[in-house]
Design a protein around this motif. Structure first.
Motif, PDB file in Angstrom:
ATOM      1  N   LEU A  34    -108.035 -23.228  24.975  1.00  0.00           N
ATOM      2  CA  LEU A  34    -106.491 -23.308  24.988  1.00  0.00           C
ATOM      3  C   LEU A  34    -106.146 -24.061  26.113  1.00  0.00           C
ATOM      4  CD1 LEU A  34    -105.540 -19.860  23.219  1.00  0.00           C
ATOM      5  CD2 LEU A  34    -106.083 -22.139  22.057  1.00  0.00           C
ATOM      6  N   ARG A  35    -106.710 -24.260  27.213  1.00  0.00           N
ATOM      7  CA  ARG A  35    -106.091 -24.873  28.390  1.00  0.00           C
ATOM      8  C   ARG A  35    -105.333 -26.158  28.408  1.00  0.00           C
ATOM      9  NH1 ARG A  35    -111.707 -25.714  28.737  1.00  0.00           N
ATOM     10  NH2 ARG A  35    -112.298 -27.652  29.398  1.00  0.00           N
ATOM     11  N   SER A  36    -105.772 -26.907  27.257  1.00  0.00           N
ATOM     12  CA  SER A  36    -105.128 -28.203  27.011  1.00  0.00           C
ATOM     13  C   SER A  36    -103.961 -28.125  26.070  1.00  0.00           C
ATOM     14  CB  SER A  36    -106.179 -29.500  26.515  1.00  0.00           C
ATOM     15  OG  SER A  36    -106.584 -28.921  25.395  1.00  0.00           O
ATOM     16  N   LYS A  37    -103.642 -27.023  25.600  1.00  0.00           N
ATOM     17  CA  LYS A  37    -102.768 -26.864  24.415  1.00  0.00           C
ATOM     18  C   LYS A  37    -101.317 -26.706  25.228  1.00  0.00           C
ATOM     19  CE  LYS A  37    -105.416 -26.827  20.840  1.00  0.00           C
ATOM     20  NZ  LYS A  37    -105.345 -27.967  19.824  1.00  0.00           N
ATOM     21  N   PRO A  38    -100.290 -26.832  24.401  1.00  0.00           N
ATOM     22  CA  PRO A  38     -98.904 -26.488  25.102  1.00  0.00           C
ATOM     23  C   PRO A  38     -98.307 -25.207  24.584  1.00  0.00           C
ATOM     24  CG  PRO A  38     -98.563 -28.017  23.120  1.00  0.00           C
ATOM     25  CD  PRO A  38    -100.244 -27.940  23.275  1.00  0.00           C
ATOM     26  N   TYR A  39     -97.277 -24.876  25.176  1.00  0.00           N
ATOM     27  CA  TYR A  39     -96.573 -23.547  24.717  1.00  0.00           C
ATOM     28  C   TYR A  39     -95.753 -24.130  23.644  1.00  0.00           C
ATOM     29  CZ  TYR A  39     -93.707 -19.638  24.501  1.00  0.00           C
ATOM     30  OH  TYR A  39     -93.048 -18.559  23.942  1.00  0.00           O
ATOM     31  N   ARG A  40     -95.836 -23.296  22.549  1.00  0.00           N
ATOM     32  CA  ARG A  40     -94.802 -23.508  21.404  1.00  0.00           C
ATOM     33  C   ARG A  40     -94.769 -22.143  20.680  1.00  0.00           C
ATOM     34  NH1 ARG A  40     -95.742 -24.475  15.865  1.00  0.00           N
ATOM     35  NH2 ARG A  40     -97.920 -24.597  16.101  1.00  0.00           N
ATOM     36  N   TYR A  41     -93.366 -21.851  20.743  1.00  0.00           N
ATOM     37  CA  TYR A  41     -92.965 -20.504  20.445  1.00  0.00           C
ATOM     38  C   TYR A  41     -93.278 -20.519  18.911  1.00  0.00           C
ATOM     39  CZ  TYR A  41     -89.763 -16.802  18.819  1.00  0.00           C
ATOM     40  OH  TYR A  41     -89.446 -15.596  18.202  1.00  0.00           O
ATOM     41  N   GLY A  42     -93.979 -19.244  18.416  1.00  0.00           N
ATOM     42  CA  GLY A  42     -94.590 -19.217  17.088  1.00  0.00           C
ATOM     43  C   GLY A  42     -95.964 -19.744  16.904  1.00  0.00           C
ATOM     44  N   GLY A  43     -96.234 -20.548  17.918  1.00  0.00           N
ATOM     45  CA  GLY A  43     -97.564 -21.147  17.788  1.00  0.00           C
ATOM     46  C   GLY A  43     -99.028 -20.140  17.533  1.00  0.00           C
ATOM     47  N   GLY A  44     -99.672 -20.342  16.687  1.00  0.00           N
ATOM     48  CA  GLY A  44    -100.964 -19.399  16.633  1.00  0.00           C
ATOM     49  C   GLY A  44    -100.661 -18.446  15.852  1.00  0.00           C
ATOM     50  N   HIS A  45     -99.365 -18.145  15.142  1.00  0.00           N
ATOM     51  CA  HIS A  45     -98.887 -17.056  14.289  1.00  0.00           C
ATOM     52  C   HIS A  45     -99.696 -17.139  12.861  1.00  0.00           C
ATOM     53  CE1 HIS A  45     -95.718 -15.139  16.805  1.00  0.00           C
ATOM     54  NE2 HIS A  45     -96.561 -15.719  17.707  1.00  0.00           N
ATOM     55  N   ARG A  46     -99.564 -18.568  12.325  1.00  0.00           N
ATOM     56  CA  ARG A  46     -99.874 -18.449  10.790  1.00  0.00           C
ATOM     57  C   ARG A  46    -101.500 -18.679  10.679  1.00  0.00           C
ATOM     58  NH1 ARG A  46     -96.750 -23.061   8.176  1.00  0.00           N
ATOM     59  NH2 ARG A  46     -97.176 -21.837   6.162  1.00  0.00           N
ATOM     60  N   SER A  47    -102.248 -19.114  11.876  1.00  0.00           N
ATOM     61  CA  SER A  47    -103.680 -19.205  11.724  1.00  0.00           C
ATOM     62  C   SER A  47    -104.164 -19.341  13.067  1.00  0.00           C
ATOM     63  CB  SER A  47    -103.758 -20.744  11.046  1.00  0.00           C
ATOM     64  OG  SER A  47    -105.230 -21.249  11.343  1.00  0.00           O
ATOM     65  N   PHE A  48    -105.379 -18.989  13.395  1.00  0.00           N
ATOM     66  CA  PHE A  48    -105.923 -19.112  14.660  1.00  0.00           C
ATOM     67  C   PHE A  48    -105.731 -20.394  15.457  1.00  0.00           C
ATOM     68  CE2 PHE A  48    -108.321 -15.070  13.324  1.00  0.00           C
ATOM     69  CZ  PHE A  48    -107.568 -14.345  14.167  1.00  0.00           C
ATOM     70  N   HIS A  49    -105.984 -21.484  14.371  1.00  0.00           N
ATOM     71  CA  HIS A  49    -105.874 -22.839  15.030  1.00  0.00           C
ATOM     72  C   HIS A  49    -104.557 -23.401  14.685  1.00  0.00           C
ATOM     73  CE1 HIS A  49    -110.135 -22.495  15.645  1.00  0.00           C
ATOM     74  NE2 HIS A  49    -110.349 -22.028  14.645  1.00  0.00           N
ATOM     75  N   ASP A  50    -104.126 -24.060  15.909  1.00  0.00           N
ATOM     76  CA  ASP A  50    -102.736 -24.563  15.801  1.00  0.00           C
ATOM     77  C   ASP A  50    -102.509 -25.626  16.975  1.00  0.00           C
ATOM     78  OD1 ASP A  50    -100.012 -25.048  15.310  1.00  0.00           O
ATOM     79  OD2 ASP A  50     -99.704 -22.657  15.359  1.00  0.00           O
ATOM     80  N   SER A  51    -101.723 -26.247  16.950  1.00  0.00           N
ATOM     81  CA  SER A  51    -101.429 -27.482  17.951  1.00  0.00           C
ATOM     82  C   SER A  51    -100.793 -27.160  18.976  1.00  0.00           C
ATOM     83  CB  SER A  51    -100.654 -28.458  17.336  1.00  0.00           C
ATOM     84  OG  SER A  51     -99.367 -27.979  17.026  1.00  0.00           O
ATOM     85  N   GLY A  52    -100.187 -25.781  19.227  1.00  0.00           N
ATOM     86  CA  GLY A  52     -99.754 -25.061  20.233  1.00  0.00           C
ATOM     87  C   GLY A  52     -99.653 -23.536  20.295  1.00  0.00           C
ATOM     88  N   TYR A  53     -99.557 -22.630  21.098  1.00  0.00           N
ATOM     89  CA  TYR A  53     -99.563 -21.348  21.286  1.00  0.00           C
ATOM     90  C   TYR A  53     -98.524 -20.880  22.006  1.00  0.00           C
ATOM     91  CZ  TYR A  53    -104.273 -22.067  19.129  1.00  0.00           C
ATOM     92  OH  TYR A  53    -105.178 -22.481  18.350  1.00  0.00           O
ATOM     93  N   ASP A  54     -98.107 -19.550  21.443  1.00  0.00           N
ATOM     94  CA  ASP A  54     -97.147 -18.925  22.462  1.00  0.00           C
ATOM     95  C   ASP A  54     -98.059 -17.693  22.690  1.00  0.00           C
ATOM     96  OD1 ASP A  54     -97.303 -16.855  20.108  1.00  0.00           O
ATOM     97  OD2 ASP A  54     -95.147 -17.047  19.612  1.00  0.00           O
ATOM     98  N   CYS A  55     -97.442 -16.624  23.403  1.00  0.00           N
ATOM     99  CA  CYS A  55     -98.210 -15.472  24.094  1.00  0.00           C
ATOM    100  C   CYS A  55     -99.219 -14.512  23.267  1.00  0.00           C
ATOM    101  CB  CYS A  55     -97.199 -14.562  24.989  1.00  0.00           C
ATOM    102  SG  CYS A  55     -95.811 -13.809  23.831  1.00  0.00           S
ATOM    103  N   SER A  56     -98.335 -14.441  21.990  1.00  0.00           N
ATOM    104  CA  SER A  56     -99.002 -13.607  20.947  1.00  0.00           C
ATOM    105  C   SER A  56    -100.280 -14.442  20.448  1.00  0.00           C
ATOM    106  CB  SER A  56     -98.307 -12.916  20.163  1.00  0.00           C
ATOM    107  OG  SER A  56     -97.507 -13.712  19.680  1.00  0.00           O
ATOM    108  N   GLY A  57     -99.893 -15.686  20.252  1.00  0.00           N
ATOM    109  CA  GLY A  57    -100.909 -16.738  19.357  1.00  0.00           C
ATOM    110  C   GLY A  57    -101.994 -16.679  20.349  1.00  0.00           C
ATOM    111  N   THR A  58    -101.853 -16.784  21.800  1.00  0.00           N
ATOM    112  CA  THR A  58    -102.981 -16.984  22.408  1.00  0.00           C
ATOM    113  C   THR A  58    -103.909 -15.867  22.597  1.00  0.00           C
ATOM    114  OG1 THR A  58    -101.643 -18.513  24.146  1.00  0.00           O
ATOM    115  CG2 THR A  58    -103.534 -17.276  25.276  1.00  0.00           C
TER     116      THR A  58
END
Length: 179
Positions: free
Chosen positions: A69-93
């Motif tokens: 995840l170190r190269s992924k940006p912060y994105r609100y709601g990121g990682g909520h629908r699936s483990f794999h996403d283009s960005g992650y928020d805190c709970s997605g991480t």
């Protein structure tokens, strides 16, 4: 005999249907290996965490996955629908790391982590949750989307291993049972 044949045909039809329904669904793919260091504490080398050799495989996999995840940006709601996403928020991480460890079947929001696993700190993994924010400490390293307790979103918000500790005041400490 006829009932048995009918049962076999029904089971075959159901298996065929389930295969076609889930054909487009990809299982989550997580790393199965990565850097290690001797002992019981993870070590940060640059932005990459090395898992402790003495840790259970679940803990190592959580660390190796979080490294992705170190190269992924912060994105609100990121990682909520699936483990794999283009960005992650805190709970997605945190969900991503715990999914890789095999202790979480699907991502959950911050508030959901307040009831996750068992109460209190874990030996290897502790999740700190409150409404609106979640972070984890895995083998001694903090996985968080904020450097500390900043309330403004800037380019420092991202899913990363953090070099500083964070006071758990106001957070519910939870851990995967057995870890």
């Amino acid at each position: 005999m006829r009932a048995h044949s009918l049962l076999v045909a029904t089971v075959a039809a159901l298996l065929s249907l389930s295969t076609s329904v889930f054909a487009g669904t990809k299982p989550a793919r997580f790393p199965t290996s990565g850097p290690e260091v001797p002992g019981t504490r993870a070590a940060l080398r640059g932005n990459v965490a090395a898992a402790p050799a003495a840790a259970p495989l679940e803990v190592k996999r959580a660390i190796w996955a979080a490294n992705e995840l170190r190269s992924k940006p912060y994105r609100y709601g990121g990682g909520h629908r699936s483990f794999h996403d283009s960005g992650y928020d805190c709970s997605g991480t945190v969900s991503y790391a715990l999914g890789a460890a095999g202790v979480l079947k699907s991502p959950i929001p911050s508030s959901g982590f307040k009831k996750f696993g068992s109460r209190g700190r874990g030996k290897w993994i502790t999740v700190y949750a409150r409404n609106g924010h979640t972070f984890a400490v895995i083998a001694g390293l903090r996985l968080d989307t904020t450097a500390y307790n900043t309330m403004r979103r800037d380019r420092t918000w991202a899913p990363r291993w953090q070099r500083t500790d964070r006071a758990p005041r106001g957070f519910e400490a939870r851990h995967p049972t057995g870890l």
